[in-house]
Design an enzyme around this catalytic site. Sequence first.
Site: not given
Length: 163
Positions: A9, A15, A127
Amino acid sequence: MTYRICFVCTGNICRSPMAESVFRARLAEAGLDGLVEVDSAGTGGWHEGDGADPRTVAVLEENGYDGEHTARQFQASWFSRLDLVIALDSGHQKALRRLAPGPEDAAKVRLLRSYDPAVGDDLDVPDPYYGGTEGFEACLEMMEAASPGLLAAVREQLEGWAV
């Protein structure tokens, strides 16, 4: 022989560590943890050396996953030792493919949600960093939904290796 996967990420604190933890648990449940190595990284190095975001850790641990993590930045040299690079959104996918030394390495980059057959056209894991806990919980749900398809793809690769 070990099959190697890296989840990627932006900063490697939300993440990708979450995806790493979830998939590592799926591999253990399937008895494949000794054959597959899983880690994660970020496209940038802003958080290198930091632990995962406290909200990531809380959501993981509340759901029975390991929250232990140290952030790092993805390096182009890693492509040679990785079998699969899992991007968490299309921006990461583009950045990783640009970073890849050649077309064979670029082909190793896949979006996580492409392994979830119930997903429509939007394959990005949003996100959660600038939001509340609910965003982290939604990310976890997306990762859990994609894990069976990713596990099946990894099993297929391992069978191709005659494991």
